[in-house]
Enzyme design. Sequence first.
Site, PDB file in Angstrom:
ATOM      1  N   MET A   1       0.784  -1.313  -0.224  1.00  0.00           N
ATOM      2  CA  MET A   1       0.166   0.294  -0.058  1.00  0.00           C
ATOM      3  C   MET A   1       1.075   1.038  -0.185  1.00  0.00           C
ATOM      4  O   MET A   1       1.810   1.852   0.652  1.00  0.00           O
ATOM      5  CB  MET A   1      -0.551  -0.174   1.171  1.00  0.00           C
ATOM      6  CG  MET A   1      -1.833  -1.370   1.315  1.00  0.00           C
ATOM      7  SD  MET A   1      -3.217  -1.042   2.035  1.00  0.00           S
ATOM      8  CE  MET A   1      -3.759  -0.171   1.881  1.00  0.00           C
ATOM      9  N   SER A   2       0.530   1.879  -1.254  1.00  0.00           N
ATOM     10  CA  SER A   2       1.450   3.162  -1.240  1.00  0.00           C
ATOM     11  C   SER A   2       0.804   4.780  -0.372  1.00  0.00           C
ATOM     12  O   SER A   2       1.508   5.651  -0.589  1.00  0.00           O
ATOM     13  CB  SER A   2       1.616   3.447  -2.945  1.00  0.00           C
ATOM     14  OG  SER A   2       0.087   3.820  -3.123  1.00  0.00           O
ATOM     15  N   GLY A   4      -2.080   5.927  -1.613  1.00  0.00           N
ATOM     16  CA  GLY A   4      -2.439   6.176  -2.857  1.00  0.00           C
ATOM     17  C   GLY A   4      -3.733   5.310  -2.993  1.00  0.00           C
ATOM     18  O   GLY A   4      -4.115   4.656  -2.075  1.00  0.00           O
ATOM     19  N   VAL A   5      -4.682   6.206  -4.222  1.00  0.00           N
ATOM     20  CA  VAL A   5      -6.150   5.785  -4.337  1.00  0.00           C
ATOM     21  C   VAL A   5      -6.268   4.392  -4.656  1.00  0.00           C
ATOM     22  O   VAL A   5      -7.074   3.434  -4.268  1.00  0.00           O
ATOM     23  CB  VAL A   5      -6.712   6.760  -4.545  1.00  0.00           C
ATOM     24  CG1 VAL A   5      -7.079   6.916  -6.231  1.00  0.00           C
ATOM     25  CG2 VAL A   5      -8.689   6.046  -4.614  1.00  0.00           C
ATOM     26  N   ASP A   6      -5.444   4.223  -5.356  1.00  0.00           N
ATOM     27  CA  ASP A   6      -5.489   2.744  -6.014  1.00  0.00           C
ATOM     28  C   ASP A   6      -5.361   1.188  -5.057  1.00  0.00           C
ATOM     29  O   ASP A   6      -5.281   0.544  -5.461  1.00  0.00           O
ATOM     30  CB  ASP A   6      -4.463   2.605  -7.787  1.00  0.00           C
ATOM     31  CG  ASP A   6      -4.526   3.080  -9.019  1.00  0.00           C
ATOM     32  OD1 ASP A   6      -6.286   4.368  -9.380  1.00  0.00           O
ATOM     33  OD2 ASP A   6      -3.868   4.159  -9.181  1.00  0.00           O
ATOM     34  N   SER A   7      -3.804   1.588  -4.361  1.00  0.00           N
ATOM     35  CA  SER A   7      -3.885   0.412  -3.311  1.00  0.00           C
ATOM     36  C   SER A   7      -4.995  -0.079  -2.567  1.00  0.00           C
ATOM     37  O   SER A   7      -5.149  -0.636  -2.152  1.00  0.00           O
ATOM     38  CB  SER A   7      -2.707   0.753  -3.219  1.00  0.00           C
ATOM     39  OG  SER A   7      -1.905   1.688  -2.464  1.00  0.00           O
ATOM     40  N   MET A  26       6.119   0.316   2.233  1.00  0.00           N
ATOM     41  CA  MET A  26       7.926   0.094   1.725  1.00  0.00           C
ATOM     42  C   MET A  26       8.309   1.690   1.702  1.00  0.00           C
ATOM     43  O   MET A  26       7.500   2.618   0.809  1.00  0.00           O
ATOM     44  CB  MET A  26       7.712  -0.689   0.606  1.00  0.00           C
ATOM     45  CG  MET A  26       7.757  -0.195  -0.320  1.00  0.00           C
ATOM     46  SD  MET A  26       8.471  -0.985  -1.914  1.00  0.00           S
ATOM     47  CE  MET A  26       7.490  -0.519  -3.529  1.00  0.00           C
ATOM     48  N   CYS A  91      12.494  -0.375 -10.668  1.00  0.00           N
ATOM     49  CA  CYS A  91      12.162  -0.283  -9.681  1.00  0.00           C
ATOM     50  C   CYS A  91      10.971  -1.763  -9.583  1.00  0.00           C
ATOM     51  O   CYS A  91      11.211  -2.489  -8.256  1.00  0.00           O
ATOM     52  CB  CYS A  91      11.003   0.751  -9.238  1.00  0.00           C
ATOM     53  SG  CYS A  91       9.733   0.933  -7.556  1.00  0.00           S
ATOM     54  N   GLY A 116      -1.828  -1.893  -7.188  1.00  0.00           N
ATOM     55  CA  GLY A 116      -2.824  -0.866  -7.665  1.00  0.00           C
ATOM     56  C   GLY A 116      -2.477  -0.307  -8.908  1.00  0.00           C
ATOM     57  O   GLY A 116      -2.900   0.606  -9.405  1.00  0.00           O
ATOM     58  N   CYS A 188       9.820   8.667  -8.870  1.00  0.00           N
ATOM     59  CA  CYS A 188       9.635   8.601  -6.978  1.00  0.00           C
ATOM     60  C   CYS A 188      10.410   9.833  -6.178  1.00  0.00           C
ATOM     61  O   CYS A 188       9.619  10.974  -5.246  1.00  0.00           O
ATOM     62  CB  CYS A 188       9.162   7.389  -6.803  1.00  0.00           C
ATOM     63  SG  CYS A 188      10.079   6.236  -6.897  1.00  0.00           S
TER      64      CYS A 188
HETATM   65  N1  ATP Z   1       5.766   2.476  -1.101  1.00  0.00           N
HETATM   66  C1  ATP Z   1       4.946   1.783  -1.728  1.00  0.00           C
HETATM   67  N2  ATP Z   1       4.787   0.430  -0.592  1.00  0.00           N
HETATM   68  C2  ATP Z   1       4.177  -0.257  -1.128  1.00  0.00           C
HETATM   69  N3  ATP Z   1       3.207  -0.368  -2.420  1.00  0.00           N
HETATM   70  C3  ATP Z   1       3.274   0.672  -3.457  1.00  0.00           C
HETATM   71  C4  ATP Z   1       4.288   0.857  -2.578  1.00  0.00           C
HETATM   72  N4  ATP Z   1       4.472   2.444  -3.611  1.00  0.00           N
HETATM   73  C5  ATP Z   1       4.222   1.710  -4.908  1.00  0.00           C
HETATM   74  N5  ATP Z   1       3.058   0.409  -4.343  1.00  0.00           N
HETATM   75  C6  ATP Z   1       2.130  -0.478  -5.023  1.00  0.00           C
HETATM   76  O1  ATP Z   1       2.658  -0.361  -6.608  1.00  0.00           O
HETATM   77  C7  ATP Z   1       1.650   1.192  -6.743  1.00  0.00           C
HETATM   78  C8  ATP Z   1       1.991   0.998  -8.354  1.00  0.00           C
HETATM   79  O2  ATP Z   1       2.554   2.033  -7.616  1.00  0.00           O
HETATM   80  P1  ATP Z   1       2.435   3.632  -8.780  1.00  0.00           P
HETATM   81  O3  ATP Z   1       3.825   4.342  -7.575  1.00  0.00           O
HETATM   82  O4  ATP Z   1       2.360   3.473 -10.017  1.00  0.00           O
HETATM   83  O5  ATP Z   1       1.106   4.284  -7.877  1.00  0.00           O
HETATM   84  P2  ATP Z   1      -0.401   5.094  -8.687  1.00  0.00           P
HETATM   85  O6  ATP Z   1      -0.513   3.931 -10.039  1.00  0.00           O
HETATM   86  O7  ATP Z   1      -0.277   6.064  -8.348  1.00  0.00           O
HETATM   87  O8  ATP Z   1      -1.130   4.210  -7.034  1.00  0.00           O
HETATM   88  P3  ATP Z   1      -1.352   4.349  -6.077  1.00  0.00           P
HETATM   89  O9  ATP Z   1      -2.870   4.664  -6.140  1.00  0.00           O
HETATM   90  O10 ATP Z   1      -1.732   2.906  -5.107  1.00  0.00           O
HETATM   91  O11 ATP Z   1      -0.683   5.195  -5.031  1.00  0.00           O
HETATM   92  C9  ATP Z   1       0.536   1.056  -6.713  1.00  0.00           C
HETATM   93  O12 ATP Z   1      -0.802   0.902  -6.553  1.00  0.00           O
HETATM   94  C10 ATP Z   1       0.837   0.059  -4.927  1.00  0.00           C
HETATM   95  O13 ATP Z   1       0.567  -1.316  -5.215  1.00  0.00           O
END
Ligand code: ATP
Length: 362
Positions: A1-2, A4-7, A26, A91, A116, A188
Site C-alpha cells: 500500500m503506497s 494512494g487511492v489505487d492500492s 515500503m 523499481c 494498484g 518517485c
Molecule cells: N511505497 C509503497 N509501498 C507499497 N506499495 C507501493 C508503494 N509504492 C507503490 N506501491 C504499489 O505499486 C502500485 C503502483 O504504484 P504507482 O507508484 O504507479 O502508484 P499509483 O498508480 O499512483 O497507485 P496508488 O494510487 O496506489 O499510489 C501501487 O498501487 C501500490 O500497490
Amino acid sequence: MSGGVDSSVSAYLLKQQGYQVEGLFMKNWEEDDDDEYCAAAEDLQDAQAVCEKLGIELHTINFAAEYWDNVFEYFLEEYKAGRTPNPDIMCNKEIKFKAFLEFACEDLGADYIATGHYVQRREHDGKFQMIRGLDNNKDQSYFLYTLSHQQVAHTLFPVGHLEKPEVREIAEREGLITHDKKDSTGICFIGERKFKDFLGRYLPAQPGVIENCEGQAIGEHDGLMYHTLGQRKGLRIGGLKDAGDEPWYVVEKDMKRNVLIVGQGHNHPRLFSKGLIANQLHWVDREQIEVGKSFRCTVKTRYRQHDVACLVTRVNNDEYEIMFDEQQSSVTPGQSVVFYQDDVCLGGGIIDILIRDFDAVE
Ligand SMILES: Nc1ncnc2c1ncn2[C@@H]1O[C@H](COP(=O)(O)OP(=O)(O)OP(=O)(O)O)[C@@H](O)[C@H]1O
C-alpha cells in the site's frame, strides 16, 4: 500500500472478495535535508488510516539499500552514459516484484501480493499472461514488462478491470481518505523538486555548445545529461538570423565532443527513427525466438504512445532489431520498447541504438 487511492481500493476490493488481506508499505528512499520534497511520511499516514478503516494490519519494510544499489545506481550510470533511463521499470523489476514479493511471501507468509497497477492477468495454457489495463488512459503494462509469468501468477491486480474515475468513486463511497489524493507523477525519489538540481548533486555537469545540424554553434547547454532526444523545452538558443519561429528540438547528443545537436520543427527528419536495436530483453510469457527468426507485433517506445506495428528480429543472443511500419519520432536510448499482441503484453527490452535514415547516409 503506497498511501494512494489505487492500492487503497485494491485492498478494499480484495477484502470484499473474501481474501485475508494485510497491508505492506515500503520505504525506498532515505530523506536528506531536502525532505520537504519527500511525501513518504504523509503517504505512510494515509496508508495507516486506510488500513484502520478497513480493519487490516499494516506492515512496513525499508528497501532503501536495495533501491540505491539496484535502481538508483543504474539510473545514475545511464545518465552518465548520455541515456535516459526509466527508474520505475527498474523499481518494478528489482524491488516491487522481487524484494517486496519475496518479503511478502517468505517473511509474511502471503500467497499473493496485490498492487494498484492498471493491468490485468489471464490464465492461458496453464500460464499467466499480462493484459493491458481496461482504462486506456491508465494502462501500466508498459512499466511491468520485466515480470515473468510466475511473478504474474503470484500477483493480483484488483483495479485493472476498472476505470480510474470508478476507483475514486469506490474510495469516496467507502470513506477512504485517499479518494481525492492526486496521482503521483514523475520519478518517485525526485518528487516535485527540480530534476536539474537533483541530478546535479550526484553527477558533475559539463557545460558545452549547442549546434544546429549544419554544425553552427547557436547556443550553450549546462550538461548533456540534462537533455533528452526530442526535448523542446529549456534550450538556450539565440542570436540566429532568419531562423524563423519554429521551435528547436534535441536530435542528437554528441557525447565525445560534449555537443548538443538541435533541429528546427517537430517534423525535422533527424527526429525520426525507422527502427531500433534493443537489448536486455524480457518475455512475460513468449518463448524465446531463435537467432535470425522474426515475428510481427505492435510496440510502444514510450508510455502513453499509440502502438505501432513492427517486425521484430533476433539479431544475436543479446540483441533484437525492431523495424517500425511507420517512422517514429523521438525514440530515446535508455527507455524501453514494449511488445504487444492485441491486449497481451509480450515483454520488452531497453532501447540501445536507433536506426535512422540519416545515420546510413553519414
Ligand atoms: N511505497 C509503497 N509501498 C507499497 N506499495 C507501493 C508503494 N509504492 C507503490 N506501491 C504499489 O505499486 C502500485 C503502483 O504504484 P504507482 O507508484 O504507479 O502508484 P499509483 O498508480 O499512483 O497507485 P496508488 O494510487 O496506489 O499510489 C501501487 O498501487 C501500490 O500497490
